[in-house]
Design an enzyme around this catalytic site. Structure first.
Site, PDB file in Angstrom:
ATOM      1  N   GLY A 138       0.792  -1.231   0.000  1.00  0.00           N
ATOM      2  CA  GLY A 138       0.000   0.000   0.000  1.00  0.00           C
ATOM      3  C   GLY A 138       0.815   1.266   0.000  1.00  0.00           C
ATOM      4  CB  CYS A 139       4.144   2.220   1.051  1.00  0.00           C
ATOM      5  SG  CYS A 139       3.708   1.732   2.725  1.00  0.00           S
ATOM      6  CB  THR A 140       3.921   5.756  -3.250  1.00  0.00           C
ATOM      7  OG1 THR A 140       4.490   6.547  -2.215  1.00  0.00           O
ATOM      8  CG2 THR A 140       2.451   6.084  -3.367  1.00  0.00           C
ATOM      9  CB  THR A 141       8.435   4.411  -0.776  1.00  0.00           C
ATOM     10  OG1 THR A 141       7.818   4.291   0.509  1.00  0.00           O
ATOM     11  CG2 THR A 141       8.378   5.869  -1.202  1.00  0.00           C
TER      12      THR A 141
END
Lengths: 492, 221
Positions: free
Chosen positions: B126-129
């Site tokens: 769920g994290c962009t990173t």
């Protein structure tokens, strides 16, 4: 510029700054020694060094267009460029973010709307909002007329033969799903082939995966060549009698590459295959003529072409649409409804179930009017120059890799660049650019995960321009980017 | 076997006598309760949830007094650390200073063994990173975390969360809410969701991994 004039400007600025800062187009202070200073101050300063941010926040200010003393090598990007001329039409651009002038470079994600579009929307809701097509009364008749007029405008904009070839949808994604579920489910058999590229937007890939699962069709993906553009030779070789449809972008939202749609259509039709073109990144930026391209289906979203969100369209050749079963069921798309069956309307109504986004479609019509007044060829020519300038400026940043083909005599790039800088995460770059410089870019996979996987990265940063961006926007971005790189490198 | 902790009547076993450190004049249960009342403001933290937690090898007192954690390197409660962190970030008025502070925290995060921590099963979705989180219980039954990220700012988030939660008891980890982090407000305009997601996702990942470390609990009332 003589120093007395400069002083005069400074005095004017100090007095008018408070009153006009949000009303006039924001212009740079034209400083002979620096091409990008923003301040109205007694000593000319530049944006880059944080140490100049002493005391009060940096302010953008407005001066009249007559102060155009900057001599640009490139006439097109000079101080009376299309960008400078159109900026006043976009109120949202004249604001500050975190103390800096907003530099909006995320147009591939969504475009800004000119006042004409905002007014059209407001006017619709204030003067004649009413449900369309079935009403008898005055407001309904007017709303219907305007809604259908918007449809005609879309048709004329892409040179469709007939406005009945335009189906209004929620957006391009829904339009692609419409083709996949309506045309795809009734035309694809086991072992039929669907050709796509690995650079497609998820909206062009996922619906076909879903339909392939249901029908037994096979998806084939074209890879990239050594210039980081889709391998067109490879694509040509993929065609066979088994190919039933080709689904490709016109302009890539990550690579900025442009596909030769006319040729692809020839190859496809040769083997009896249809062509669906995702024109989201092309219709807003260049002339798109569906008759000369001879595509079977084409999709685009309003919000990327200066129109409101919530509406998009599918163009489909009449004979194809007529043969397609409904996608969504409900009111408007029916002819007669019985308890055990219903009969359906002719296209485009057949594919427009329920109350449409009436005001938004009318807003799209207003956007098309606005773009047509500027001229799509003029917009395209300007953006080609801006694209080259952005690309070349980015290459000057150390340790950068810009994805997609390099611009050249034969290769036009769209006015966007996705890139990565060694050892700095693109999300960190985007955050710093926003927090420290008010520059808005995007970081992530840009709805193109397969492409990023192929390129060997998780994410990239992307700056994307539109005709209301200026050379100064690019200059500010590059300065801010260099500042960002220095900042992160200093922490290592 | 323990009968479950209650607020007022506790039978102290000898192993818990060390927890009386510093509170000589009050009965144990009263001291513990006072300490919790102190922190009750936003969170309705009571003893009731602890009834259900039976950590093998622990008696009821340890579960209650775990928040005092005198055996930990710092005797601060998770809530104190959160509060301290929030105060620290709130004092930084310029958003860019909060970014810089996060980078500072990223720099002091102990380097992770990349080949181990960056295993696919540790990835936080769920994290962009890319963020990886590992959790394990130490011999005192407290949770130890390791985290890594390919983004310096996200590493900073991880570092902050580890400062707050590393060495805490599993119950404390479970109690933290994403709202408690909103004061750290880095890269947010108002309370927008995008950056909060990274905090939230990493916190949730830490909580899920903690829960997975505990032996399966019978259904409580």
């Amino acid at each position: 510029m003589p120093s007395s004039t400069l002083t005069l400007f400074n005095l004017c600025c100090n007095s008018i700054m408070e009153t006009v800062v949000h009303k006039l187009p924001s212009f740079k202070l034209l400083n002979p020694t620096s091409s990008s200073s923003h301040y109205c101050s007694t000593t000319t300063t530049t944006r880059t060094s944080k140490s100049f941010r002493v005391g009060s926040r940096r302010r953008s200010f407005s001066i009249s267009a007559s102060a155009s003393a900057v001599r640009e090598d490139n006439q097109a990007l000079g101080s009376v460029s299309l960008g400078h001329i159109t900026r006043p039409d976009f109120p949202i651009l004249h604001q500050e973010v975190n103390g800096s002038r907003l530099v909006y470079l995320d147009n591939a994600a969504t475009s800004q709307k000119p006042t004409a579009v905002l007014n059209a929307l407001q006017n619709y809701y204030e003067a004649y909002n009413s449900n369309v097509h079935r009403g008898i009364h005055y407001l309904s008749a007017r709303a219907t007329d305007e809604y259908e007029l918007a449809r005609k405008k879309v048709a004329a904009f892409i040179n469709a033969l007939d406005s009945r070839e335009i189906v209004f949808t929620k957006n391009a994604t829904e339009a692609i799903n419409l083709v996949a579920y309506s045309w795809g489910l009734s035309n694809l058999k086991p072992e039929d082939e669907v050709i796509l590229t690995i650079a497609e937007h998820h909206s062009a890939i996922v619906p076909w995966q879903l339909v392939a699962q249901k029908t037994g069709a096979i998806l084939k993906f074209v890879s990239l060549n050594q210039d980081e553009a889709p391998d067109v030779d490879n694509l040509r070789q993929m065609f066979s009698r088994k190919t039933k449809i080709v689904v490709v972008h016109h302009v890539s939202n990550t690579l900025a590459s442009v596909l030769p749609i006319e040729e692809i259509v020839l190859w496809a039709h040769d083997v009896g295959a249809k062509v669906l073109v995702d024109a989201c990144q092309s219709v807003p930026h260049m002339v798109v003529n569906v008759q000369s391209l001879n595509v079977d289906f084409l999709v685009a979203s309003s919000h990327k072409m200066c129109g409101p969100t919530g509406v998009g369209f599918l163009y489909g050749k009449s004979e194809l649409l007529s043969a397609m079963p409904p996608f969504l069921g409900g009111g408007e798309m029916i002819s007669d409804v019985f308890l055990d069956h219903s009969t359906y309307a002719e296209p485009p109504s057949r594919f427009e179930a329920g109350t449409p986004a009436i005001g938004e479609a009318i807003g799209l019509g207003a956007a098309i009017d606005y773009l047509s007044r500027l001229g799509m060829q003029k917009i395209h020519d300007y953006e080609i120059e801006l694209a080259k300038y952005l690309y070349e400026s980015l290459l000057s940043v150390p340790n950068i890799h810009v994805y997609g083909p390099a611009p050249s005599e034969n290769v036009d790039r769209a006015a966007l660049c996705s890139f990565n800088i060694e050892n700095i995460h693109p999300t960190d770059i985007a955050t710093f650019l926003d927090q420290q410089h008010g520059v808005a870019i995007r970081s992530g996979h840009h709805c193109a995960q397969p492409l990023h996987r192929h390129l060997g990265v998780n994410a990239s940063a992307r700056a994307s321009l539109h005709f209301y961006n200026t050379k100064e926007d690019v200059d500010d971005f590059i300065q801010a980017l260099n500042d960002t790189v220095n900042f992160f490198n200093s922490f290592k | 076997m323990v009968s479950g902790p209650t607020t007022t009547s506790l039978s102290l076993s000898s192993s818990s006598s060390s927890f009386l450190f510093g509170f000589n004049s009050l009965k144990f249960s009263q001291r513990a309760r006072l300490k919790f009342i102190d922190n009750v403001n936003e969170r309705k933290f009571t003893f009731a949830p602890l009834k259900c937690i039976r950590i093998s090898g622990f008696d009821s007192c340890s579960a209650l007094t775990a928040t005092e954690a005198p055996l930990a390197p710092s005797s601060e409660l998770v809530s104190d650390k959160l509060h301290r962190l929030a105060t620290e970030f709130r004092a930084l008025h310029e958003p860019i200073d909060r970014v810089k502070r996060l980078l500072h925290y990223a720099a002091i995060l102990p380097p992770a063994d990349e080949s181990r921590t960056r295993a696919p099963e540790n990835r936080v979705t769920g994290c962009t990173t890319q963020v990886w989180v590992e959790a394990e219980l130490d011999e005192s039954g407290r949770v130890r975390f390791r985290a890594d990220s390919d983004s310096e700012i996200s590493k900073g988030f991880c570092s902050c969360l580890i400062y707050v939660l590393d060495g805490a008891d599993p119950e404390e980890v479970a109690m933290v809410k994403a709202n408690d982090l909103s004061d750290l407000n880095v890269g947010l305009h108002g309370k927008s969701h995008s950056r909060v997601n990274t905090w939230h996702n990493v916190l949730v990942a830490m909580q899920k991994r903690t829960e997975a470390l505990l032996p399966q609990q019978p259904q409580c009332e």
